[in-house]
Every structure is written in C-alpha cells, then in structure tokens.
Design an enzyme around this catalytic site. Sequence first.
Site, short mmCIF file in Angstrom:
data_model
loop_
_atom_site.label_atom_id
_atom_site.label_comp_id
_atom_site.label_asym_id
_atom_site.label_seq_id
_atom_site.Cartn_x
_atom_site.Cartn_y
_atom_site.Cartn_z
N HIS A 170 3.73 2.70 -15.50
CA HIS A 170 3.86 3.10 -14.08
C HIS A 170 5.31 3.49 -13.78
O HIS A 170 6.20 3.26 -14.59
CB HIS A 170 3.38 1.98 -13.14
CG HIS A 170 4.19 0.73 -13.18
ND1 HIS A 170 4.01 -0.26 -14.13
CD2 HIS A 170 5.22 0.31 -12.39
CE1 HIS A 170 4.86 -1.24 -13.90
NE2 HIS A 170 5.62 -0.92 -12.87
N HIS A 196 12.24 1.51 -11.11
CA HIS A 196 12.04 1.20 -12.54
C HIS A 196 10.89 2.01 -13.12
O HIS A 196 10.05 2.54 -12.39
CB HIS A 196 11.80 -0.29 -12.78
CG HIS A 196 10.59 -0.88 -12.14
ND1 HIS A 196 10.61 -1.50 -10.91
CD2 HIS A 196 9.30 -0.93 -12.58
CE1 HIS A 196 9.39 -1.92 -10.62
NE2 HIS A 196 8.58 -1.59 -11.60
N GLU A 235 3.98 2.80 -8.26
CA GLU A 235 4.27 1.56 -7.54
C GLU A 235 5.29 1.86 -6.47
O GLU A 235 6.27 2.58 -6.73
CB GLU A 235 4.83 0.50 -8.50
CG GLU A 235 5.25 -0.80 -7.83
CD GLU A 235 5.92 -1.77 -8.78
OE1 GLU A 235 5.86 -1.56 -10.01
OE2 GLU A 235 6.50 -2.76 -8.28
C1 LIG Z 1 5.01 -8.09 -11.31
C2 LIG Z 1 4.81 -6.83 -10.61
C3 LIG Z 1 5.56 -5.75 -11.34
C4 LIG Z 1 6.62 -5.18 -10.43
O1 LIG Z 1 7.14 -4.09 -10.71
O2 LIG Z 1 6.96 -5.89 -9.46
C5 LIG Z 1 4.62 -4.71 -11.87
O3 LIG Z 1 4.82 -3.52 -11.85
S1 LIG Z 1 3.18 -5.35 -12.52
C6 LIG Z 1 2.31 -3.92 -13.18
C7 LIG Z 1 0.92 -4.32 -13.52
N1 LIG Z 1 0.09 -4.37 -12.33
C8 LIG Z 1 -0.62 -3.29 -11.97
O4 LIG Z 1 -0.63 -2.27 -12.63
C9 LIG Z 1 -1.43 -3.42 -10.70
C10 LIG Z 1 -2.10 -2.11 -10.34
N2 LIG Z 1 -2.94 -1.66 -11.44
C11 LIG Z 1 -4.32 -1.78 -11.37
O5 LIG Z 1 -4.89 -2.24 -10.40
C12 LIG Z 1 -5.06 -1.30 -12.61
O6 LIG Z 1 -4.17 -1.25 -13.70
C13 LIG Z 1 -5.72 0.12 -12.45
C14 LIG Z 1 -6.74 0.05 -11.32
C15 LIG Z 1 -4.68 1.17 -12.16
C16 LIG Z 1 -6.40 0.47 -13.75
O7 LIG Z 1 -7.18 -0.64 -14.12
P1 LIG Z 1 -8.10 -0.52 -15.44
O8 LIG Z 1 -7.33 0.13 -16.55
O9 LIG Z 1 -8.67 -1.86 -15.73
O10 LIG Z 1 -9.27 0.40 -14.88
P2 LIG Z 1 -9.88 1.67 -15.50
O11 LIG Z 1 -9.86 1.63 -16.98
O12 LIG Z 1 -11.18 1.85 -14.79
O13 LIG Z 1 -8.88 2.84 -15.02
C17 LIG Z 1 -9.23 3.65 -13.93
C18 LIG Z 1 -8.64 5.00 -14.23
O14 LIG Z 1 -7.21 4.89 -14.14
C19 LIG Z 1 -6.63 5.27 -15.38
N3 LIG Z 1 -5.49 4.42 -15.58
C20 LIG Z 1 -5.48 3.09 -15.83
N4 LIG Z 1 -4.20 2.64 -15.95
C21 LIG Z 1 -3.41 3.72 -15.78
C22 LIG Z 1 -2.00 3.93 -15.81
N5 LIG Z 1 -1.16 2.90 -16.02
N6 LIG Z 1 -1.51 5.17 -15.62
C23 LIG Z 1 -2.37 6.21 -15.41
N7 LIG Z 1 -3.73 6.11 -15.37
C24 LIG Z 1 -4.22 4.86 -15.56
C25 LIG Z 1 -7.71 5.07 -16.42
O15 LIG Z 1 -7.44 5.89 -17.53
C26 LIG Z 1 -8.92 5.50 -15.65
O16 LIG Z 1 -8.93 6.90 -15.57
P3 LIG Z 1 -10.33 7.67 -15.72
O17 LIG Z 1 -9.97 9.12 -15.62
O18 LIG Z 1 -11.19 7.16 -14.58
O19 LIG Z 1 -10.85 7.27 -17.07
CO LIG Z 2 6.62 -2.45 -11.72
#
Ligand SMILES: CC[C@H](C(=O)O)C(=O)SCCNC(=O)CCNC(=O)[C@H](O)C(C)(C)COP(=O)(O)OP(=O)(O)OC[C@H]1O[C@@H](n2cnc3c(N)ncnc32)[C@H](O)[C@@H]1OP(=O)(O)O
Ligand SMILES: [Co+2]
Length: 141
Positions: free
Chosen positions: A80, A7, A131
């Site tokens: 993602h 997905h 993911e």
């Molecule tokens: C129910 C589950 C379902 C499934 O399919 O089964 C799902 O998919 S649920 C989806 C939601 N859950 C998650 O995304 C869990 C993993 N994600 C995380 O742990 C956080 O979202 C994380 C760590 C990727 C980012 O967290 P956060 O935005 O709070 O932290 P920062 O702002 O410090 O970001 C760090 C760095 O990453 C870049 N970033 C954040 N999100 C994304 C993204 N979606 N795609 C690409 N890049 C991303 C952000 O811009 C920061 O970059 P930097 O260069 O350091 O500024």
């Molecule tokens: Co997902």
Amino acid sequence: MIGRLNHVGVATPSIEASVALYRDMLGATKIGTPFDMPAQGVRVCFVDLPNSQIELIEPLGDASPIHGFLAKNPKGGQHHVCFEVEEILAARDELRAKGATILGTGEPRIGAHGTPILFIHPKDMGGVLIELMESPKGEGH
Ligand SMILES: CC[C@H](C(=O)O)C(=O)SCCNC(=O)CCNC(=O)[C@H](O)C(C)(C)COP(=O)(O)OP(=O)(O)OC[C@H]1O[C@@H](n2cnc3c(N)ncnc32)[C@H](O)[C@@H]1OP(=O)(O)O
Ligand SMILES: [Co+2]
C-alpha cells in the site's frame, strides 16, 4: 486532500529477512525496532528514508488482513501507499461522496504512527491500496 507521502507499505513473510535486504542491498541505516499491532493484525518495522519511510508489515494472527496478499505473493511485495491528510473524517466523507469504498467499518483506527488511518478499496484507486493517515497536529501536509 492528498498530502505528503508518509510511507510505502511492503508486506513480507519475514520482517527480519526484509530488514536484512534493505540494510545489506540498499544500505539502509535507520531501521526501527519491530513492534506488534494486534488490533491491526500486523507486526511493523519502519525503515527511515530521507523523505519518507518503508513500512515493513508481517502478518500477526490468523485474522491478519495481509494473509490473502501473501498467499498470492508468497515472497511479499509492495502492499500500500500512505498519504497524509489534514482531517481524516472530512477526507473519508469526500471520498464516499465520490463513490469510493472505505474499508472496514469506515471509522478511522489508530495506525502505526499513533494517528487515525483509513484505507480506500483498491478497486476505487486503479488497483492501488491507498492508506490515508491524519497528519500529526501541528504538522501540515
Ligand atoms: C498498523 C497499520 C499500518 C499503518 O500504516 O498504520 C498499516 O498500514 S497495516 C496494513 C495492513 N492492513 C490493511 O491492509 C487493511 C486494509 N486492507 C484490507 O482490508 C484488505 O487487505 C483488502 C480488502 C484490501 C484485501 O483483502 P484480501 O486480499 O483478503 O481480499 P481479496 O483477495 O478479496 O482482494 C480484493 C481485491 O483487492 C485486491 N487486493 C488485495 N490486496 C491488495 C493490495 N495490497 N493492493 C492492490 N490490490 C489488492 C485483490 O487482488 C482483489 O482484486 P480482484 O481484482 O477482486 O481479484
Ligand atoms: Co501503512
């Protein structure tokens, strides 16, 4: 390792509004019933496609992992990409050996399809949040 595209995750401030977009703008007809996943901090709704799914995700609770993303992207956006793998733990260990950061505790959690999932930090995958989802048993990738 990498298998089928399971997905594409799309973060949204409103699943209801996003469902209307995919239905009215793109003619999506197979739209699931939204459901909460408190342990993952999201509300989820799948839009079925002929060969994959759009996973609409809305924040659920103050600790939702997508609050940061929506703060930067208030209208939502592509969040993602989920690929299937045969064995999630083997995939994790292989990725770690290659220097990738596995998010969270590093232990798989149960995802929206009821199988184990893990996430690779975007910094290790060219800025894309990846993911990995273990293929349902009996369904190869
Ligand atoms: C129910 C589950 C379902 C499934 O399919 O089964 C799902 O998919 S649920 C989806 C939601 N859950 C998650 O995304 C869990 C993993 N994600 C995380 O742990 C956080 O979202 C994380 C760590 C990727 C980012 O967290 P956060 O935005 O709070 O932290 P920062 O702002 O410090 O970001 C760090 C760095 O990453 C870049 N970033 C954040 N999100 C994304 C993204 N979606 N795609 C690409 N890049 C991303 C952000 O811009 C920061 O970059 P930097 O260069 O350091 O500024
Ligand atoms: Co997902």
